[in-house]
Design a protein around this motif. Structure first.
Motif, mmCIF file in Angstrom:
data_model
loop_
_atom_site.group_PDB
_atom_site.id
_atom_site.type_symbol
_atom_site.label_atom_id
_atom_site.label_comp_id
_atom_site.label_asym_id
_atom_site.label_seq_id
_atom_site.Cartn_x
_atom_site.Cartn_y
_atom_site.Cartn_z
ATOM 1 N N GLU A 184 -11.382 -31.938 -3.374
ATOM 2 C CA GLU A 184 -12.300 -30.919 -2.846
ATOM 3 C C GLU A 184 -11.520 -29.693 -2.425
ATOM 4 O O GLU A 184 -10.483 -29.782 -1.781
ATOM 5 C CB GLU A 184 -13.067 -31.481 -1.650
ATOM 6 C CG GLU A 184 -13.975 -30.461 -1.000
ATOM 7 C CD GLU A 184 -15.438 -30.871 -1.018
ATOM 8 O OE1 GLU A 184 -16.281 -30.026 -1.369
ATOM 9 O OE2 GLU A 184 -15.723 -32.018 -0.675
ATOM 10 N N TRP A 185 -12.028 -28.528 -2.787
ATOM 11 C CA TRP A 185 -11.399 -27.276 -2.396
ATOM 12 C C TRP A 185 -12.238 -26.606 -1.314
ATOM 13 O O TRP A 185 -13.461 -26.729 -1.288
ATOM 14 C CB TRP A 185 -11.261 -26.344 -3.605
ATOM 15 C CG TRP A 185 -10.195 -26.799 -4.575
ATOM 16 C CD1 TRP A 185 -9.334 -27.855 -4.432
ATOM 17 C CD2 TRP A 185 -9.887 -26.199 -5.829
ATOM 18 N NE1 TRP A 185 -8.515 -27.951 -5.515
ATOM 19 C CE2 TRP A 185 -8.814 -26.944 -6.396
ATOM 20 C CE3 TRP A 185 -10.390 -25.124 -6.527
ATOM 21 C CZ2 TRP A 185 -8.253 -26.628 -7.620
ATOM 22 C CZ3 TRP A 185 -9.835 -24.807 -7.751
ATOM 23 C CH2 TRP A 185 -8.768 -25.547 -8.298
ATOM 24 N N TYR A 186 -11.541 -25.881 -0.445
ATOM 25 C CA TYR A 186 -12.194 -25.249 0.698
ATOM 26 C C TYR A 186 -11.796 -23.792 0.820
ATOM 27 O O TYR A 186 -10.785 -23.354 0.261
ATOM 28 C CB TYR A 186 -11.803 -25.964 2.005
ATOM 29 C CG TYR A 186 -12.198 -27.407 2.080
ATOM 30 C CD1 TYR A 186 -13.489 -27.778 2.445
ATOM 31 C CD2 TYR A 186 -11.272 -28.414 1.806
ATOM 32 C CE1 TYR A 186 -13.848 -29.117 2.524
ATOM 33 C CE2 TYR A 186 -11.616 -29.756 1.884
ATOM 34 C CZ TYR A 186 -12.915 -30.100 2.242
ATOM 35 O OH TYR A 186 -13.264 -31.415 2.322
ATOM 36 N N TYR A 187 -12.593 -23.076 1.613
ATOM 37 C CA TYR A 187 -12.298 -21.683 1.957
ATOM 38 C C TYR A 187 -12.462 -21.537 3.462
ATOM 39 O O TYR A 187 -13.327 -22.176 4.065
ATOM 40 C CB TYR A 187 -13.244 -20.730 1.212
ATOM 41 C CG TYR A 187 -13.349 -21.096 -0.247
ATOM 42 C CD1 TYR A 187 -12.340 -20.729 -1.139
ATOM 43 C CD2 TYR A 187 -14.394 -21.884 -0.716
ATOM 44 C CE1 TYR A 187 -12.395 -21.118 -2.472
ATOM 45 C CE2 TYR A 187 -14.455 -22.278 -2.041
ATOM 46 C CZ TYR A 187 -13.448 -21.898 -2.906
ATOM 47 O OH TYR A 187 -13.494 -22.305 -4.216
ATOM 48 N N VAL A 188 -11.627 -20.713 4.050
ATOM 49 C CA VAL A 188 -11.691 -20.480 5.487
ATOM 50 C C VAL A 188 -12.315 -19.106 5.739
ATOM 51 O O VAL A 188 -11.867 -18.103 5.173
ATOM 52 C CB VAL A 188 -10.299 -20.548 6.140
ATOM 53 C CG1 VAL A 188 -10.359 -20.113 7.604
ATOM 54 C CG2 VAL A 188 -9.741 -21.968 6.040
ATOM 55 N N GLY A 189 -13.345 -19.085 6.564
ATOM 56 C CA GLY A 189 -13.944 -17.830 7.002
ATOM 57 C C GLY A 189 -13.598 -17.594 8.458
ATOM 58 O O GLY A 189 -13.723 -18.505 9.281
ATOM 59 N N VAL A 190 -13.136 -16.397 8.773
ATOM 60 C CA VAL A 190 -12.786 -16.032 10.147
ATOM 61 C C VAL A 190 -13.640 -14.843 10.563
ATOM 62 O O VAL A 190 -13.636 -13.809 9.893
ATOM 63 C CB VAL A 190 -11.286 -15.674 10.281
ATOM 64 C CG1 VAL A 190 -10.948 -15.350 11.734
ATOM 65 C CG2 VAL A 190 -10.408 -16.807 9.761
#
Length: 551
Positions: free
Chosen positions: A8-14
């Motif tokens: 699984e790939w993820y993205y970080v939102g800040v």
């Protein structure tokens, strides 16, 4: 593509909001897996001055990202996206903070978006009648960067102005801290700095307002390299930033957005098939995103430029590449509701009752109003028929574009009971909804055709606020499946930068989901037409009174 990979790939939102930094770990399908939040410090050294520290903000970005990525392998995080308030960050030639107030505290180097110290400079800029003002509704706001820069030059020439080598919008500061690239997002430059993607910097404007020194060295202090939101910045995370964030060096970083625009990305492009909405099978230009928090922004996009008096824009590629954006707004919404409720003499009683029932104060107020309506045998919203609020306690951003306006309340009784507090809360929420209708009317008259509203932000979690907005505007409202839509929008930037999606539009459609649709109660339409008429008269009378006093 990520879908063919067994891992699984993820993205970080800040998201750097007014009072806190939040981060989220988001899946390719837009599901928020984990979130973290830390408060940031706000100083108010003088009236209308609001100041923060970029060092403090970056430290909180790093700690929240480390928290949300604890449970995954570093190589599973494909991209990072930042959004932030449109505050002004000042750095010296060594990239160190420069104080933005007379107190000389270097760490306090951020003039916040809601800082209105430059109201007089904004009025002077408006009086020039320069052509760039046509892209901001004809009026320069003290919440934009040119007046703030002019204030710093005129008031802190021997300290801040002399030492400053870089003026950055806070979203671009975060991209720079992450990548060491000084490329500026078109979102910030176009919306807050008068930059135009087709015409670049208008040197005559900066000269006309007395800031010609910012033109030196190819505009290096304010930005000489630009990029579209979501495009890859630099070579991704630097070694230093990666270590601070707990991620891999080179992880893709998407060009940043102003926080409200990230909320727009998180909701406006959702697949609405199956919900019987008027915007189904219609262009995305039939939708408006409302980001409702401390303040509120109203985002509408168009295929061509539409000039709306008193509304910011048209901005090319400021949110969605190659589309034009108009941005209405209210300078105080959640902040206004808090101000009205917490300043009332019955507030301690409200707190006591809410604690006793284990409720949030606004959940209690909503339930209390329902009980009052039931006792009287009338629809809840008619309870405030004789109580009217003009909500511009912090000035009007749109569509009147008058930062000097102030709030007004008509119909107050002599009593100050908990019932009175509840009614004042109701009238305030109604006034904010009528302010949204006022903005919609201005956009419609200029050529927008909006059939559906898409809401996100803290106030979108208040069912009374949401239903009243549907009833006052007569439009269906869409709430996102993921309540943290701003964080999803920030993650969309990281997904685009990683090239796991081919475009912002594709990423929005795949990562944004409809959660709930709220339909308007058309039986209340005539009530809100009357209320809207009163609302507009409050503005007319207030301006007349102010003119009399200033004569």
């Amino acid at each position: 593509m990520a879908g063919s990979d067994p891992v699984e790939w993820y993205y970080v939102g800040v998201d750097v909001g007014t009072a806190s930094v939040r981060a989220a770990l988001v899946t390719r399908e837009g599901q928020v897996k984990t979130t973290a939040e830390e408060m940031v410090t706000i100083w108010k050294p003088h009236s209308d001055h609001y100041v923060q520290s970029s060092t403090d903000i970056w430290a909180k970005c790093c700690s929240t990202v480390r928290k949300v990525t604890q449970g995954v392998q570093r190589n599973q995080v494909r991209g990072v996206g930042f959004d932030a308030t449109c505050s002004l960050v000042v750095l010296d030639q060594n990239f160190q903070p420069v104080a933005v107030n007379q107190d000389g505290e270097a760490e306090r180097n951020v003039v916040m978006w809601m800082d209105h110290r430059a109201a007089e400079q904004a009025a002077r800029i408006t009086s020039t009648g320069h052509r760039v003002l046509s892209r901001v509704g004809g009026v320069m706001s003290p919440e934009m960067q040119p007046p703030k820069l002019l204030w710093l030059k005129e008031n802190l020439r021997e300290t801040c102005w002399r030492d400053a080598a870089l003026f950055l919008d806070l979203p671009d500061f975060l991209s720079w801290k992450a990548t060491a690239s000084l490329a500026r997002s078109l979102c910030t430059l176009v919306c807050k700095w008068t930059y135009c993607p087709t015409e670049k910097w208008d040197t005559s404007f900066w000269t006309a307002i007395g800031l010609e020194d910012l033109l030196e060295n190819n505009h290096s202090k304010i930005g000489s390299v630009t990029c579209c939101p979501g495009s890859p910045v630099g070579e991704g995370l630097t070694k230093e930033a990666a270590a601070e964030l707990g991620l891999d060096t080179g992880t893709a970083v998407g060009a940043s957005l102003i926080d409200a625009h990230a909320g727009g990305l998180g909701v406006i492009g959702a697949d609405v098939r199956g919900f019987s909405l008027p915007c189904e099978d219609q262009p995305i230009t039939s939708r408006m995103a409302m980001i409702c928090g401390t303040s509120s922004c109203h985002m509408a996009i168009s295929q061509g430029p539409l000039f709306v008096p008193g509304v910011w824009g048209p901005y090319l590629s400021a949110m969605v590449p190659e589309l034009w954006l108009n941005e209405g707004g209210q300078s105080a919404t959640g902040r206004l509701i808090d101000h009205v409720v917490k300043g009332h003499v019955a507030y301690p009683q409200l707190q006591e009752q809410a604690v006793k029932g284990g409720e949030h104060i606004y959940s209690y107020l909503n339930r209390h109003l329902s009980s009052m309506a039931k006792d009287l045998g009338a629809p809840l919203e008619l309870l405030a028929s004789s109580l009217h609020v003009w909500p511009d306690f912090h000035g009007n951003r749109s569509p009147l574009a008058d930062p000097t306006l102030r709030g007004a309340v008509v119909g107050l009784p002599l009593s100050q009971t908990l019932d009175d507090l509840a009614l004042l809360y109701l009238a305030t929420v109604q006034a904010l909804a009528l302010g949204t209708q006022h903005i919609l009317e201005a956009m419609t008259q200029a050529g927008h055709y909006i059939t559906t509203l898409f809401l996100c932000g803290g106030l979108s979690k208040n069912p009374l606020y949401v239903q009243i907005h549907a009833n006052a505007t007569g439009l269906p409202l869409v709430l996102p499946a993921q309540t943290e839509a701003v964080l999803v929008g920030a993650a969309v930037l990281g997904a685009c930068a990683s090239h796991d999606y081919s475009s912002i539009l594709e990423a929005m459609e795949k990562m944004s989901k409809v959660g709930k649709v709220v339909q308007p109660d058309h039986e209340l339409w005539s009530f809100y037409r009357k209320k809207h008429s009163v609302f507009l008269r409050l503005h007319v009378h207030q301006r007349e009174y102010m003119a009399l006093m200033n004569d």
